[in-house]
Design an enzyme around this catalytic site. Sequence first.
Site, mmCIF file in Angstrom:
data_model
loop_
_atom_site.group_PDB
_atom_site.id
_atom_site.type_symbol
_atom_site.label_atom_id
_atom_site.label_comp_id
_atom_site.label_asym_id
_atom_site.label_seq_id
_atom_site.Cartn_x
_atom_site.Cartn_y
_atom_site.Cartn_z
ATOM 1 N N LYS A 90 -7.828 -0.053 11.493
ATOM 2 C CA LYS A 90 -7.747 -1.466 11.871
ATOM 3 C C LYS A 90 -6.855 -1.653 13.090
ATOM 4 C CE LYS A 90 -8.583 -3.365 7.235
ATOM 5 N NZ LYS A 90 -8.445 -2.171 6.371
ATOM 6 N N GLU B 124 0.809 -1.202 0.000
ATOM 7 C CA GLU B 124 0.000 0.000 0.000
ATOM 8 C C GLU B 124 0.850 1.264 0.000
ATOM 9 O OE1 GLU B 124 -2.738 -0.519 3.225
ATOM 10 O OE2 GLU B 124 -3.933 1.082 2.373
ATOM 11 N N PHE C 14 -8.401 -10.387 -0.886
ATOM 12 C CA PHE C 14 -8.169 -11.686 -1.505
ATOM 13 C C PHE C 14 -8.958 -11.747 -2.818
ATOM 14 C CE2 PHE C 14 -7.060 -14.456 2.445
ATOM 15 C CZ PHE C 14 -5.967 -13.647 2.677
#
Lengths: 399, 430, 86
Positions: free
Chosen positions: B348, B327, B412
């Site tokens: 997160k 990222e 994913f």
Amino acid sequence: MTGIGVVAPTGIGREEYWEATRAGGSAIAPITRFDASKYRARLAGQVPDFDPAERLPSHLLPQTDPMTQYALIAAEHALDDAGIIPEQLPEYAAGVVTAAAYGGFEFGQGELQNLWSKGGEYVSAYQSFAWFYAVNTGQISIRHGMRGPGRVIVTEQAGGLDAVAQARRQVRGGTPVVVTGGADSALCPWGWVSQIANGRVSLREEPHRAYLPFSREACGYVPGEGAALLIVEDADSAHARGARRYGEVAGYAATFDPPPGSGRPPGLERAIRMALADAEVTPQEVDVVFADAAGVPDLDAVEAAALRAVFGEREVPVTAPKTGTGRLASAGACLDLVAAFLALRDQVIPPTPNVTRAHVAHPIALVGPEPVSASLQTALVLARGIGGFNAAMVIRRAA
Amino acid sequence: MTVRGPHAHHRVAVTGIGVVAPGAIGTKAFWELLTSGRTATRRISFFDPSPFRSQVAAECDFDPVAEGLTVEQSQRLDRAVQFALVCAREAIADSGLTLGDVDPYRLGVSLGTAVGATMSLDREYCVVSHRGKYWEVDPERAVPHLFDYLVPSSFAAEVAWDVGAEGPVSVISTGCTSGLDAVGHAWELIREGSADVMIAGATDAPISPITVACFDAIKATTTLNDDPEHASRPFDARRDGFVLGEGAAVFVLEEWERARRRGATVYAEIAGFATRCNAYHMTGLRPDGREMAEAIRASLDIARIPTTAIDYINAHGSGTRQNDRHETAAFKASLGDHAYATPVSSIKSMIGHSLGAIGSLEVAACALAITHNVIPPTANWTERDPECDLDYVPVTAREQQTDVVLSVGSGFGGFQSAMVLSDPEWACRD
Amino acid sequence: MEAFTLDDLRALLRECAGEPGGSLDGDHILDTTFAELGYDSLAVMEAAARVRRRYGVVLPEEVTQVESTLRAFVDAVRAQTQAQAV
């Protein structure tokens, strides 16, 4: 629409499927995939046995559920059929939009069994993606190097049309090529109890009498499995590369039914009217309808009433080739689109296997178990997903 | 006003927010948690985690009945649907929208989820299979609503019935980008004129043995089991995997003029959205972040906003070794030097990674950052990783004028998504 | 217990990840890496997990990377199983 790939109970590959469909073939039969003897429902439309190792690279087999294998095979067929070599496209020119309803349930059952009978360390490294709903878009994109927009839509059986509509949206947004469609399979014991829990699955034993939409004897549907993938392309760039076109997606709409017991009208008729308006097509111009054909009397009545309301006294032919495959969840409506495009190509309406005539209560011109030759320019394809999802799509024959 | 080009699209306003998050039920509590820098990660309490490699999660203390659901709903509905219903109701109340004033045909639902009814499926599988003893399962032990667990489209149906939506209704399930993509999908529908109001967001309740086991198998989750409160360490040198979370966020998205006419408070405008696939690997990421960078560029292009206008990036920041590196590279590739001048944070670090839901929780954080001009921090960031060398807003929230925010997700399957949100006043000031 | 051999690893790899880089036949593959044979990290993790379940041994991280050679993997399994037998 320039490419078709099919893995259906009635045939693997476009022409195999179409030959069977045109002839009114039916693949509904007792389940052989597992011992279904103790379940109340024992019939399904199963994809004929084939050796996946002959059709897919060996490294993909241990990490894929059957439904992903179907999706990968169908996507490859569709790309070949369209004559598209993804490596030759610009970097972000190709996207993937699939619909899913169940995810990789058989794979998931195996891993749940490993977990609960042996322990967490027996769960496969592939479980983290093999059973989730997004897997087919990911696997298709990776296998063919397609790096444009990706999307996965879940609206049960309506998903097959919703995905194609989203693909059209992506094409309009500037992605020239989109692989789209649906794939589903849940023919394992755990998937089977989950499917029959919905109360709409036919419990009848005789394959030819188990799924009879619109008929007097309608008693539910037979679940099936399979995949149908299409290539949707920008019309100008398809024309520029001299691609053979099956036809075009001319109109679409999706609606949702009101809450049960609200007294408000169901949404299917509105979806049909909106899709026709989107396509700038009048009801008189529709040459054939591929019905959702739920097989549940109340739902058949809703569909017949919607068609009657839109088309009036005019007897537009209505067909439901899915009585030969069963309902394929997200793959089902997309498979109907395939049949509709091929019907436009060959100027023939495929039959509704096993259903000889509509119940008098359903005033529709149902095409029975024989094909009908007709002049066809425009088709309407309908799909409903359990829970209240309605989708309608209008397609036109290639000029 | 900015002129929107020859093909005028409808603009999209965020007018209501509802949140169920670890450590915070409700939008107000959520924002307090994020700006305080507290973490809501803990040792898993839903089941005994000791057989598993990763034993930490961010769990919600959620009582469905106390949050307004019926006892019947609390028993029948998967936990993730319960979250979504509670959030949708909060978002509608927050927006001041009277549902009776909305044409039901022009009201839709777009709900994201990565893994659907995993908790219920795990539980019910155990029941019908006698804890995995037999491959053949016992149909007599199947609950009648098992089909609703099989098909996650039931999630959107429940919400649609609750709010009376009869327009376009769907579930979007693109793994860990579901939360961004579901909001993006709703944005597309309003933008093109297919709906006036969308109830959009995402939910996931994946904290069950099967989920923990599957992430254990690929070593994606943290093993900092001895220090659960500090186990989620995005961009930190000592990060070793993500912390599984759960939760939901749902928004009222409204066509701009409609929101303006009724005098609604607008948190933010969704100005641009784009997705790309990396076509690389189901779980792996290309180190250069190429496709995420392209998604960022495409979303800014749609928004007609220059990279230099970005005031804050709400990162995917999962806390895995590869993600945070990927990222960081993507931000540099898409923003150039401006990446170094832009605060980047990952919530997160506080509420874990709730798979499909987190993208919507992050959009909520972005909308609130714009409203309050405060940037939530990256908790637990104490040690610099040479490969992650941007400004990650460590530990403490930062007050700063925040008009344009970028939120990204990566999942994913290779999904990469980017969304641009802007202050409702900002375009006018431009 | 029979010592773990290349043949065992070959069978294991075919079972859990196929043969993405072509045939695994021949002993020359012993000194190639998993990556060179087309295996990704998931394939190697899956192989290592199956070794753990079948032989009850946990392999060191360095032999379960895609950059590791098959020889290193085989040797590590042998060393661990022998250590266990003692």
